[in-house]
Motif scaffolding. Structure first.
Motif, PDB file in Angstrom:
ATOM      1  N   GLY A   7       0.813  -1.219   0.000  1.00  0.00           N
ATOM      2  CA  GLY A   7       0.000   0.000   0.000  1.00  0.00           C
ATOM      3  C   GLY A   7       0.841   1.260   0.000  1.00  0.00           C
ATOM      4  O   GLY A   7       2.001   1.262   0.397  1.00  0.00           O
ATOM      5  N   ALA A   8       0.211   2.344  -0.453  1.00  0.00           N
ATOM      6  CA  ALA A   8       0.900   3.628  -0.567  1.00  0.00           C
ATOM      7  C   ALA A   8       0.944   4.339   0.777  1.00  0.00           C
ATOM      8  O   ALA A   8       0.256   3.977   1.735  1.00  0.00           O
ATOM      9  CB  ALA A   8       0.188   4.491  -1.603  1.00  0.00           C
TER      10      ALA A   8
ATOM     11  N   GLY B 158       0.347   7.473   3.428  1.00  0.00           N
ATOM     12  CA  GLY B 158      -0.788   8.342   3.695  1.00  0.00           C
ATOM     13  C   GLY B 158      -0.406   9.805   3.641  1.00  0.00           C
ATOM     14  O   GLY B 158       0.562  10.196   2.975  1.00  0.00           O
TER      15      GLY B 158
ATOM     16  N   VAL C  97      -7.410  10.832   5.798  1.00  0.00           N
ATOM     17  CA  VAL C  97      -7.006   9.885   4.747  1.00  0.00           C
ATOM     18  C   VAL C  97      -6.609  10.688   3.508  1.00  0.00           C
ATOM     19  O   VAL C  97      -7.134  11.777   3.269  1.00  0.00           O
ATOM     20  CB  VAL C  97      -8.134   8.884   4.408  1.00  0.00           C
ATOM     21  CG1 VAL C  97      -8.427   7.993   5.602  1.00  0.00           C
ATOM     22  CG2 VAL C  97      -9.394   9.607   3.953  1.00  0.00           C
ATOM     23  N   ARG C  98      -5.680  10.152   2.751  1.00  0.00           N
ATOM     24  CA  ARG C  98      -5.234  10.838   1.537  1.00  0.00           C
ATOM     25  C   ARG C  98      -6.131  10.427   0.380  1.00  0.00           C
ATOM     26  O   ARG C  98      -6.226   9.242   0.040  1.00  0.00           O
ATOM     27  CB  ARG C  98      -3.776  10.483   1.234  1.00  0.00           C
ATOM     28  CG  ARG C  98      -3.221  11.192   0.000  1.00  0.00           C
ATOM     29  CD  ARG C  98      -1.710  11.039  -0.076  1.00  0.00           C
ATOM     30  NE  ARG C  98      -1.306   9.660  -0.295  1.00  0.00           N
ATOM     31  CZ  ARG C  98      -1.142   9.095  -1.493  1.00  0.00           C
ATOM     32  NH1 ARG C  98      -1.365   9.803  -2.598  1.00  0.00           N
ATOM     33  NH2 ARG C  98      -0.747   7.844  -1.603  1.00  0.00           N
TER      34      ARG C  98
ATOM     35  N   LEU D 297     -10.235   6.787  -3.674  1.00  0.00           N
ATOM     36  CA  LEU D 297      -9.754   5.972  -2.567  1.00  0.00           C
ATOM     37  C   LEU D 297      -9.312   6.877  -1.422  1.00  0.00           C
ATOM     38  O   LEU D 297      -8.804   7.975  -1.654  1.00  0.00           O
ATOM     39  CB  LEU D 297      -8.576   5.106  -3.004  1.00  0.00           C
ATOM     40  CG  LEU D 297      -8.820   4.067  -4.098  1.00  0.00           C
ATOM     41  CD1 LEU D 297      -7.544   3.265  -4.346  1.00  0.00           C
ATOM     42  CD2 LEU D 297      -9.948   3.131  -3.717  1.00  0.00           C
TER      43      LEU D 297
ATOM     44  N   VAL E  29      -6.630   6.774   1.413  1.00  0.00           N
ATOM     45  CA  VAL E  29      -5.455   6.014   1.867  1.00  0.00           C
ATOM     46  C   VAL E  29      -5.052   6.468   3.263  1.00  0.00           C
ATOM     47  O   VAL E  29      -4.605   7.607   3.447  1.00  0.00           O
ATOM     48  CB  VAL E  29      -4.274   6.201   0.890  1.00  0.00           C
ATOM     49  CG1 VAL E  29      -3.083   5.377   1.351  1.00  0.00           C
ATOM     50  CG2 VAL E  29      -4.682   5.808  -0.531  1.00  0.00           C
TER      51      VAL E  29
ATOM     52  N   ARG F 131      -3.334   2.326   9.500  1.00  0.00           N
ATOM     53  CA  ARG F 131      -3.704   1.007   8.967  1.00  0.00           C
ATOM     54  C   ARG F 131      -3.455  -0.082  10.008  1.00  0.00           C
ATOM     55  O   ARG F 131      -4.234  -1.033  10.117  1.00  0.00           O
ATOM     56  CB  ARG F 131      -2.911   0.713   7.684  1.00  0.00           C
ATOM     57  CG  ARG F 131      -3.280   1.611   6.526  1.00  0.00           C
ATOM     58  CD  ARG F 131      -3.025   0.962   5.182  1.00  0.00           C
ATOM     59  NE  ARG F 131      -1.627   0.802   4.867  1.00  0.00           N
ATOM     60  CZ  ARG F 131      -0.877   1.716   4.256  1.00  0.00           C
ATOM     61  NH1 ARG F 131      -1.392   2.890   3.934  1.00  0.00           N
ATOM     62  NH2 ARG F 131       0.387   1.480   3.972  1.00  0.00           N
TER      63      ARG F 131
ATOM     64  N   GLY G 255     -10.173   1.885   0.777  1.00  0.00           N
ATOM     65  CA  GLY G 255      -8.735   1.939   0.998  1.00  0.00           C
ATOM     66  C   GLY G 255      -8.390   1.701   2.453  1.00  0.00           C
ATOM     67  O   GLY G 255      -7.262   1.342   2.787  1.00  0.00           O
TER      68      GLY G 255
END
Length: 413
Positions: free
Chosen positions: A23-24, A26, A60-61, A75, A77, A83, A190
Motif C-alpha cells: 500500500g501507498a 498516507g 485519509v489521503r 480511494l 489512503v 492502517r 482503501g
C-alpha cells in the motif's frame, strides 16, 4: 479499555498483515520502510494512545483512480500507523461478525473468494432464466454513519471499538491540493476496516432482508456487486421495485441506468431481449458457443474475461515498457513478470480460458519489440523475431506462464 492483549496484536499480527498488503503512504508520506525504522517506538505510541482513548486518526489521503471508461473512484489512503490501528479492530471484530454473514456474501471473508462467487453465479444462470443486476449508486460514499454504528453496537459493546470505528468514519479526506473535506457519511475505500464495515452494512440492508423477504430467491454478493437470480421476468421486475424501496429505507439508491434485468439466453431459451449479458467481478456472462464432453457444440450462458478486464491487463502490459528492458535477458523478464501473468491466468482462465488468447497478444507484441531491440540481427526484421521467440517457446514452454497454455509468440493482428 484496550488491554495488553492488543499490544501483542500490534507487535505481531497487525504489523505483519499491513506489511504484506503493502500500500501507498498516507498524508504523512511515511512508507512502511520508514515506519519500521523505529518499529518498537511507533507501535508503542499507537498502543499507548489507543489504550488511553486519545488516538485520533489522521485524515485519509484522497487518491482518484479510474473506475471504468466513464467514471472515477476516490480511494482514501490511511497512514501506515492508522492502517495498523485499524487492523487491530478488524482482527477483534471480524470473528464476531463472520458467523452472522450470509453464505452467498463473498467479499473479504475467510474461505470465500471472487472466483467462487463467479462459479456459483454460473451454475445458477443455468437454472434460472433471469438475472437482476443491481447497481447501488455511490455505495461506499453514501453509507449512513448512524445506521452503521447501530449495526456495530449490535455485535459488540467494546467501548474502544465503538469509539474508534466512529472516529475512522468521520476522519476527513485530504485532497491533492491539501484541503480537508469533512465527512458525515460513507466509509473510505482503501481503509483496512472499511470492507468489514461495508459488509456489515449490506448484510442488514440486503442479505438479511433477502433471507427474510425472499428466502427462495438466490443471489451472489461481493461488496456492492450484486446479482440476483429469478425464475420469471415478472419476479425480477417486482424484486427491482422492492429493492429500490428497501435501499431507500437504508438511505441508499439504486442506479436506474445501471440496474438491469438480463435474460440468460442459451440453446433451450428462445426469444430475443434487449439485455442478454452482464458483467460480474471481471467476467462477462453471455451466450457462448460451448463444446460438450461428447464433442458436440451448443450455445450456453457462460462467463469469460470481460472487455474492461482485457483492456486493463493490456494497459498494464504496455506500462511495463518491455521493449525498453534490453538490459534484461528473456529469463529475467520471465522471472519479473510471471507471478503477475500467472495470477491473471489463474483467475480469468478459470472459465472459458481461450478468451485469454486475445489478452496476451499485447504481451507477444511487447516481447517481439524487446527481441528486435535486444539483438542486432533481429532489428527491422519483425517476422524473424517472431520465429526466434517461437523456437525458444518450443524449447522452453514453461519459461513464460502464458506459453504453458499454448500461447506461442505471434505478431498479433
Amino acid at each position: 479499555m484496550f488491554t495488553g492483549t492488543y499490544k501483542t496484536l500490534l507487535q505481531r499480527n497487525c504489523r505483519r498483515k499491513v506489511r504484506a498488503n503493502k500500500g501507498a503512504a498516507g498524508v504523512d508520506a511515511e512508507s512502511i520502510v520508514d515506519f519500521e525504522k523505529d518499529l518498537k517506538g511507533n507501535l508503542y505510541k499507537i498502543w499507548n494512545r489507543m489504550s488511553s482513548g486519545s488516538y485520533f486518526p489522521p485524515p485519509v489521503r484522497a487518491v482518484v483512480i479510474p473506475k471504468d471508461e466513464r467514471s472515477q473512484r476516490v480511494l482514501g489512503v490511511p497512514t501506515v500507523a492508522d492502517r495498523i490501528a485499524q487492523m487491530v479492530c478488524k482482527i477483534y471484530l471480524g470473528p464476531k461478525l463472520e458467523p452472522i454473514f450470509h453464505s452467498d456474501s463473498y467479499d473479504y471473508r475467510p474461505g470465500k473468494s471472487a472466483i467462487e462467487a463467479v462459479g456459483r453465479a454460473r451454475e445458477r444462470c443455468w437454472s434460472y432464466d433471469w438475472v437482476l443486476d443491481l447497481d447501488i449508486k455511490g455505495f461506499f460514499d453514501n453509507i449512513d454513519h448512524e445506521l452503521l454504528m447501530r449495526a456495530v453496537r449490535k455485535h459488540t459493546d467494546g467501548k474502544w471499538v465503538l469509539l474508534y470505528v466512529e472516529r475512522w468514519l468521520k476522519a476527513p479526506a485530504q485532497q491533492p491540493d491539501g484541503t480537508l473535506v469533512q465527512r458525515d457519511k460513507g466509509t473510505p475505500q482503501g481503509g483496512v476496516v472499511s470492507p468489514l464495515l461495508a459488509n456489515l452494512f449490506l448484510h442488514y440492508a440486503f442479505d438479511d432482508w433477502m433471507r427474510r423477504r425472499y428466502p427462495k430467491i438466490p443471489f451472489e454478493r461481493y461488496a456492492d456487486d450484486v446479482i440476483v437470480h429469478c425464475k420469471t421476468e415478472v419476479e425480477a421486475k417486482e424484486l427491482r421495485r422492492a429493492m429500490g424501496e428497501r435501499l431507500g429505507q437504508c438511505k441508499l439508491e439504486l442506479h436506474s441506468d445501471k440496474t438491469k434485468i438480463i435474460y440468460c439466453k442459451d440453446d433451450k431459451r428462445r426469444g430475443t431481449y434487449s439485455d442478454e449479458k452482464f458483467d460480474f467481478l471481471g467476467f462477462t456472462f453471455r451466450p457462448r458457443l460451448v463444446k460438450s464432453r461428447a464433442g458436440e457444440y451448443f450455445v450456453g450462458f457462460n462467463p469469460a474475461i470481460s472487455h474492461e478486464a482485457t483492456k486493463s491487463i493490456q494497459e498494464t502490459i504496455r506500462s511495463w515498457k518491455l521493449h525498453r528492458r534490453s538490459d534484461k535477458s528473456l529469463g529475467d523478464l520471465a522471472w519479473m513478470y510471471n507471478p503477475i501473468i500467472r495470477g491473471w491466468i489463474n483467475y480469468y482462465g478459470s472459465y472459458y480460458k481461450s478468451a485469454l488468447y486475445r489478452v496476451f497478444y499485447q504481451l507477444s507484441r511487447s516481447l517481439i519489440r524487446w527481441a528486435m531491440r535486444k539483438h542486432k540481427k533481429l532489428r527491422c526484421h519483425k517476422q524473424r523475431a517472431v520465429y526466434w521467440l517461437g523456437r525458444i517457446a518450443l524449447r522452453e514452454p514453461k519459461l513464460f506462464a502464458h506459453w504453458e497454455m499454448g500461447m506461442r509468440p505471434t505478431a498479433g493482428r
